[in-house]
Write an enzyme that holds these catalytic residues in place. Structure first.
Site, PDB file in Angstrom:
ATOM      1  N   GLU A 155      53.297 -30.539  -0.702  1.00 47.51           N
ATOM      2  CA  GLU A 155      53.305 -31.840  -0.035  1.00 47.51           C
ATOM      3  C   GLU A 155      54.087 -31.823   1.275  1.00 47.51           C
ATOM      4  O   GLU A 155      53.681 -32.441   2.257  1.00 47.51           O
ATOM      5  CB  GLU A 155      53.876 -32.913  -0.976  1.00 47.51           C
ATOM      6  CG  GLU A 155      52.956 -33.283  -2.132  1.00 47.51           C
ATOM      7  CD  GLU A 155      51.730 -34.058  -1.678  1.00 47.51           C
ATOM      8  OE1 GLU A 155      51.764 -34.655  -0.588  1.00 47.51           O
ATOM      9  OE2 GLU A 155      50.737 -34.070  -2.427  1.00 47.51           O
ATOM     10  N   ARG A 200      54.637 -37.405 -10.019  1.00 40.82           N
ATOM     11  CA  ARG A 200      54.757 -37.097  -8.609  1.00 40.82           C
ATOM     12  C   ARG A 200      55.876 -36.082  -8.393  1.00 40.82           C
ATOM     13  O   ARG A 200      56.695 -35.842  -9.272  1.00 40.82           O
ATOM     14  CB  ARG A 200      55.078 -38.355  -7.774  1.00 40.82           C
ATOM     15  CG  ARG A 200      54.028 -39.443  -7.822  1.00 40.82           C
ATOM     16  CD  ARG A 200      54.435 -40.634  -6.945  1.00 40.82           C
ATOM     17  NE  ARG A 200      54.307 -40.344  -5.513  1.00 40.82           N
ATOM     18  CZ  ARG A 200      55.317 -40.064  -4.712  1.00 40.82           C
ATOM     19  NH1 ARG A 200      56.567 -40.042  -5.174  1.00 40.82           N
ATOM     20  NH2 ARG A 200      55.115 -39.824  -3.429  1.00 40.82           N
ATOM     21  N   ARG A 252      44.626 -37.637 -10.237  1.00 38.22           N
ATOM     22  CA  ARG A 252      45.924 -38.189 -10.591  1.00 38.22           C
ATOM     23  C   ARG A 252      46.282 -37.782 -12.021  1.00 38.22           C
ATOM     24  O   ARG A 252      45.458 -37.876 -12.929  1.00 38.22           O
ATOM     25  CB  ARG A 252      45.921 -39.710 -10.468  1.00 38.22           C
ATOM     26  CG  ARG A 252      45.795 -40.197  -9.037  1.00 38.22           C
ATOM     27  CD  ARG A 252      45.960 -41.698  -8.969  1.00 38.22           C
ATOM     28  NE  ARG A 252      45.947 -42.174  -7.582  1.00 38.22           N
ATOM     29  CZ  ARG A 252      46.184 -43.426  -7.224  1.00 38.22           C
ATOM     30  NH1 ARG A 252      46.442 -44.339  -8.152  1.00 38.22           N
ATOM     31  NH2 ARG A 252      46.164 -43.775  -5.960  1.00 38.22           N
ATOM     32  N   ARG A 304      50.352 -45.656   5.836  1.00 36.92           N
ATOM     33  CA  ARG A 304      49.897 -47.043   5.874  1.00 36.92           C
ATOM     34  C   ARG A 304      50.583 -47.850   6.971  1.00 36.92           C
ATOM     35  O   ARG A 304      49.995 -48.745   7.559  1.00 36.92           O
ATOM     36  CB  ARG A 304      50.131 -47.709   4.515  1.00 36.92           C
ATOM     37  CG  ARG A 304      49.326 -47.089   3.385  1.00 36.92           C
ATOM     38  CD  ARG A 304      49.601 -47.766   2.065  1.00 36.92           C
ATOM     39  NE  ARG A 304      48.837 -47.158   0.980  1.00 36.92           N
ATOM     40  CZ  ARG A 304      48.899 -47.530  -0.296  1.00 36.92           C
ATOM     41  NH1 ARG A 304      49.697 -48.530  -0.637  1.00 36.92           N
ATOM     42  NH2 ARG A 304      48.179 -46.925  -1.211  1.00 36.92           N
ATOM     43  N   LYS A 358      60.751 -48.087   1.843  1.00 37.33           N
ATOM     44  CA  LYS A 358      60.788 -47.421   0.539  1.00 37.33           C
ATOM     45  C   LYS A 358      62.208 -47.437  -0.017  1.00 37.33           C
ATOM     46  O   LYS A 358      62.863 -46.399  -0.137  1.00 37.33           O
ATOM     47  CB  LYS A 358      60.305 -45.966   0.677  1.00 37.33           C
ATOM     48  CG  LYS A 358      58.846 -45.815   1.046  1.00 37.33           C
ATOM     49  CD  LYS A 358      57.949 -46.145  -0.126  1.00 37.33           C
ATOM     50  CE  LYS A 358      56.485 -45.861   0.206  1.00 37.33           C
ATOM     51  NZ  LYS A 358      55.595 -46.154  -0.937  1.00 37.33           N
ATOM     52  N   GLU A 378      51.920 -30.186   3.876  1.00 34.20           N
ATOM     53  CA  GLU A 378      50.828 -31.057   4.307  1.00 34.20           C
ATOM     54  C   GLU A 378      51.328 -32.238   5.140  1.00 34.20           C
ATOM     55  O   GLU A 378      50.742 -32.584   6.163  1.00 34.20           O
ATOM     56  CB  GLU A 378      50.066 -31.586   3.088  1.00 34.20           C
ATOM     57  CG  GLU A 378      49.311 -30.532   2.305  1.00 34.20           C
ATOM     58  CD  GLU A 378      48.683 -31.089   1.040  1.00 34.20           C
ATOM     59  OE1 GLU A 378      48.829 -32.317   0.787  1.00 34.20           O
ATOM     60  OE2 GLU A 378      48.057 -30.315   0.290  1.00 34.20           O
ATOM     61  N   GLU A 379      52.408 -32.878   4.679  1.00 33.82           N
ATOM     62  CA  GLU A 379      52.853 -34.118   5.302  1.00 33.82           C
ATOM     63  C   GLU A 379      53.843 -33.913   6.440  1.00 33.82           C
ATOM     64  O   GLU A 379      53.846 -34.685   7.407  1.00 33.82           O
ATOM     65  CB  GLU A 379      53.473 -35.039   4.245  1.00 33.82           C
ATOM     66  CG  GLU A 379      52.472 -35.504   3.192  1.00 33.82           C
ATOM     67  CD  GLU A 379      53.049 -36.558   2.265  1.00 33.82           C
ATOM     68  OE1 GLU A 379      54.247 -36.905   2.404  1.00 33.82           O
ATOM     69  OE2 GLU A 379      52.304 -37.055   1.396  1.00 33.82           O
TER      70      GLU A 379
END
Length: 202
Positions: free
Chosen positions: A101, A55, A45, A76, A168, A104-105
């Site tokens: 990202e 981020r 981090r 989650r 979010k 990957e996501e």
């Protein structure tokens, strides 16, 4: 509950400005956040000089019209949807983080466009640099689909705003800025378009 403030300054394509998202005041161990680098499993981090985690994220759009955006399921709470993004790694540019990202996501690649700004969240002590990506390819399988069963789905802007409000709400500001900057670019394009004079008769 997080309250948004109006964004007063908008970034050019080559730079990002800060978007402040005030939140309820919380008491933190400042020594914890004074470290520039902090270890966690499988990654490191990175924190800025103010103690905010760095981020990056991507608003993935289907076309230049920017009418649809791609969201992914939360790791989650897989019944809920989020904007793909994650922590900046050491010696990594935020734009590189954003591309990594979403691969990957969300399992997508594409053309990286403008930066929407740096969005600050004091509740979770992170600052996220957000970019726009026009998707050119969607992989059938990708890292998170195999490892945690993550899913992706295209939403209209309004539907995405509704989905993000459930889990979010601070990420709604990314889409608001996307829409605002798109509208501004359309206005500028129209103002710069040549006008054709009406024919006259003698």
């Amino acid at each position: 509950m997080v309250h948004a403030t109006e964004l007063l300054e908008f970034p050019e394509a080559s730079s990002c400005s800060f978007v402040h998202i005030p939140a309820l005041l919380i008491f933190l161990d400042l020594k914890t956040y004074q470290k520039m680098v902090k270890e966690k499993p499988n990654s490191t981090r990175i924190y800025d000089k103010d103690g905010f985690r760095r981020r990056a994220a991507c608003i993935c759009v289907r076309s230049d019209a920017e009418a649809e955006v791609l969201l992914v399921t939360s790791s989650r709470r897989p019944e809920l949807w989020i904007v793909p993004g994650g922590g900046v790694e050491p010696e990594e540019e935020p734009s590189v983080t954003a591309v990594r990202e979403v691969l990957e996501e969300a399992g997508v690649v594409g053309k990286l466009g403008r930066c929407l700004g740096v969005f600050e969240n004091r509740d979770h002590m992170h600052r996220t640099e957000v970019f726009v990506m026009t998707v050119t390819k969607e992989l059938e399988e990708w890292e998170d689909s195999r490892s945690i069963g993550r899913k992706r789905q295209w939403f209209s802007i309004d539907d995405a705003l509704t989905q993000l409000a459930l889990h979010k709400p601070t990420q709604r500001h990314y889409l608001m800025q996307l829409r605002h900057s798109k509208n501004n670019s359309n206005v500028n394009a129209n103002s710069n378009s040549p006008t054709t004079a009406a024919p006259t008769t003698a």
